[in-house]
Scaffold this active site. Sequence first.
Site, PDB file in Angstrom:
ATOM      1  N   ASP A  68       0.871  -1.184   0.000  1.00 40.88           N
ATOM      2  CA  ASP A  68       0.000   0.000   0.000  1.00 40.88           C
ATOM      3  C   ASP A  68       0.904   1.229   0.000  1.00 40.88           C
ATOM      4  O   ASP A  68       1.285   1.712   1.072  1.00 40.88           O
ATOM      5  CB  ASP A  68      -0.895   0.043   1.248  1.00 40.88           C
ATOM      6  CG  ASP A  68      -1.911  -1.077   1.305  1.00 40.88           C
ATOM      7  OD1 ASP A  68      -2.852  -1.046   0.519  1.00 40.88           O
ATOM      8  OD2 ASP A  68      -1.762  -1.972   2.155  1.00 40.88           O
ATOM      9  N   ARG A  76       4.187   2.927   3.021  1.00 39.79           N
ATOM     10  CA  ARG A  76       4.938   1.838   3.668  1.00 39.79           C
ATOM     11  C   ARG A  76       6.436   1.963   3.444  1.00 39.79           C
ATOM     12  O   ARG A  76       7.225   1.616   4.312  1.00 39.79           O
ATOM     13  CB  ARG A  76       4.463   0.478   3.144  1.00 39.79           C
ATOM     14  CG  ARG A  76       2.957   0.281   3.075  1.00 39.79           C
ATOM     15  CD  ARG A  76       2.237   0.539   4.372  1.00 39.79           C
ATOM     16  NE  ARG A  76       0.836   0.127   4.283  1.00 39.79           N
ATOM     17  CZ  ARG A  76      -0.095   0.464   5.156  1.00 39.79           C
ATOM     18  NH1 ARG A  76       0.219   1.237   6.200  1.00 39.79           N
ATOM     19  NH2 ARG A  76      -1.341   0.046   5.014  1.00 39.79           N
ATOM     20  N   ARG A 145      -7.171  10.561   1.682  1.00 38.73           N
ATOM     21  CA  ARG A 145      -6.750   9.512   0.746  1.00 38.73           C
ATOM     22  C   ARG A 145      -7.613   9.531  -0.520  1.00 38.73           C
ATOM     23  O   ARG A 145      -7.239   8.921  -1.526  1.00 38.73           O
ATOM     24  CB  ARG A 145      -6.864   8.144   1.419  1.00 38.73           C
ATOM     25  CG  ARG A 145      -5.999   7.987   2.652  1.00 38.73           C
ATOM     26  CD  ARG A 145      -6.446   6.797   3.493  1.00 38.73           C
ATOM     27  NE  ARG A 145      -6.277   5.540   2.780  1.00 38.73           N
ATOM     28  CZ  ARG A 145      -6.882   4.390   3.134  1.00 38.73           C
ATOM     29  NH1 ARG A 145      -7.724   4.356   4.177  1.00 38.73           N
ATOM     30  NH2 ARG A 145      -6.656   3.298   2.436  1.00 38.73           N
ATOM     31  N   LYS A 175      -9.858   0.612  -5.409  1.00 38.00           N
ATOM     32  CA  LYS A 175     -10.499   0.224  -4.156  1.00 38.00           C
ATOM     33  C   LYS A 175     -11.338   1.395  -3.630  1.00 38.00           C
ATOM     34  O   LYS A 175     -11.102   2.538  -4.006  1.00 38.00           O
ATOM     35  CB  LYS A 175      -9.448  -0.218  -3.136  1.00 38.00           C
ATOM     36  CG  LYS A 175      -8.421   0.836  -2.728  1.00 38.00           C
ATOM     37  CD  LYS A 175      -7.360   0.237  -1.816  1.00 38.00           C
ATOM     38  CE  LYS A 175      -6.437   1.314  -1.286  1.00 38.00           C
ATOM     39  NZ  LYS A 175      -5.348   0.762  -0.474  1.00 38.00           N
ATOM     40  N   HIS A 176     -12.387   1.110  -2.807  1.00 33.87           N
ATOM     41  CA  HIS A 176     -12.793  -0.207  -2.278  1.00 33.87           C
ATOM     42  C   HIS A 176     -14.162  -0.504  -2.874  1.00 33.87           C
ATOM     43  O   HIS A 176     -15.138   0.147  -2.536  1.00 33.87           O
ATOM     44  CB  HIS A 176     -12.894  -0.175  -0.769  1.00 33.87           C
ATOM     45  CG  HIS A 176     -11.639   0.281  -0.070  1.00 33.87           C
ATOM     46  ND1 HIS A 176     -11.313   1.623   0.076  1.00 33.87           N
ATOM     47  CD2 HIS A 176     -10.641  -0.425   0.504  1.00 33.87           C
ATOM     48  CE1 HIS A 176     -10.168   1.703   0.747  1.00 33.87           C
ATOM     49  NE2 HIS A 176      -9.729   0.487   1.011  1.00 33.87           N
ATOM     50  N   HIS A 188     -11.807  -1.030   9.798  1.00 34.58           N
ATOM     51  CA  HIS A 188     -10.770  -1.722  10.553  1.00 34.58           C
ATOM     52  C   HIS A 188     -11.267  -2.070  11.958  1.00 34.58           C
ATOM     53  O   HIS A 188     -10.754  -2.985  12.601  1.00 34.58           O
ATOM     54  CB  HIS A 188      -9.508  -0.862  10.684  1.00 34.58           C
ATOM     55  CG  HIS A 188      -8.787  -0.638   9.394  1.00 34.58           C
ATOM     56  ND1 HIS A 188      -9.131   0.368   8.516  1.00 34.58           N
ATOM     57  CD2 HIS A 188      -7.741  -1.289   8.832  1.00 34.58           C
ATOM     58  CE1 HIS A 188      -8.327   0.330   7.475  1.00 34.58           C
ATOM     59  NE2 HIS A 188      -7.475  -0.665   7.630  1.00 34.58           N
ATOM     60  N   ASP A 258     -10.663  -7.049   0.875  1.00 34.50           N
ATOM     61  CA  ASP A 258      -9.851  -6.264   1.796  1.00 34.50           C
ATOM     62  C   ASP A 258      -9.356  -7.223   2.887  1.00 34.50           C
ATOM     63  O   ASP A 258      -9.742  -8.407   2.922  1.00 34.50           O
ATOM     64  CB  ASP A 258     -10.677  -5.115   2.381  1.00 34.50           C
ATOM     65  CG  ASP A 258      -9.817  -3.946   2.862  1.00 34.50           C
ATOM     66  OD1 ASP A 258      -8.579  -4.112   3.001  1.00 34.50           O
ATOM     67  OD2 ASP A 258     -10.379  -2.864   3.119  1.00 34.50           O
TER      68      ASP A 258
END
Length: 340
Positions: A68, A76, A145, A175-176, A188, A258
């Site tokens: 990601d 990352r 984002r 996504k998503h 999450h 996901d």
Amino acid sequence: MPEMTPIAAILGCAGTKLTPNEIDLFRKNNPLGLILFARNCVSPDQVRALTASFRDVVGREDAPVLIDQEGGRVTRLKPPHWRHPPAARAFVEIAQRQGRAAAAAAIFSNHRLIGSELRACGLTVDCTPILDVPIEHADPIIGDRALGSDVDLIEVLGRAACTGLLEAGVLPVIKHLPGHGRALVDSHVLLPRVTASRPALEETDFETFRRLAGQSFGMTAHVIYDAIDETRPATLSSKVISEIIRGYIGFDGLLMSDDLSMKALSGPLSERTEKALSAGCDLVLHCNGDAAEMSDVLAAAVPLTDDAMRRWRNAAVSIVDAVQIDCSADFKLLKKLALA
């Protein structure tokens, strides 16, 4: 000897190199691919060695290795070894100041640069761009984002981002699917429920994905859409996948869940795996690198179906012949915009 069909799973790993247990698990089960996080990435040489070792273990040179690398909060690969790309909102602001053409050129260059850095480390799939259309008061998990809230602008910027990654030899993941922008809670942590009507969803949430349905890789949302299926989130809903993602949106690319370990889903990991694949996901994703959890996922995962293999081959062929590209002009443009 015929090549074994990979198992329909993308898995993580715990550290900066594969452990003996992970090597044994991956060699015996042959998951399609690996996903890396910041915990796995300390330097370009180390990431190259890690991606190469995974491919050696599963015996497939084209095995996808994902990350990601969106920019902003979701980055990352970090400085000092890698550039820290801006969040998507930066390109929305360029569109507001300088117009959509300027914003599209900037996001194309940004994603060519991202892709070039990824490919140099053996990473071949980037889980971006986000095509979700956030509403006011939505949970901030999407936030900056997102590529704005205007469908036309999201299409322009999303397509340019995908093209930039592909030119660098990296597959984008839209996504998503079919849209996380109306979620009032973070998937999450909790299971979001969207109460909007189907016409409202078709006008915005589904529309951005419909316009980019020709992309070859996508990720589902752990979101319930009352207008389609009141009991199951998209990841686990055959109705959402067949009627909306494959049907109305027209997406025929490789469809990945996901992360199965997110708290929006409940039940054992093996049950989540079975339900996602039965609902129509081509692949399941498990990210945290916990060996016991990965074993549970693999216990329920099955080889890719013929359709999933077709979709994976169609996706992979678009990056197989990638060569190193000169991104100096991209860097110069982004530096001028203070985004380098």
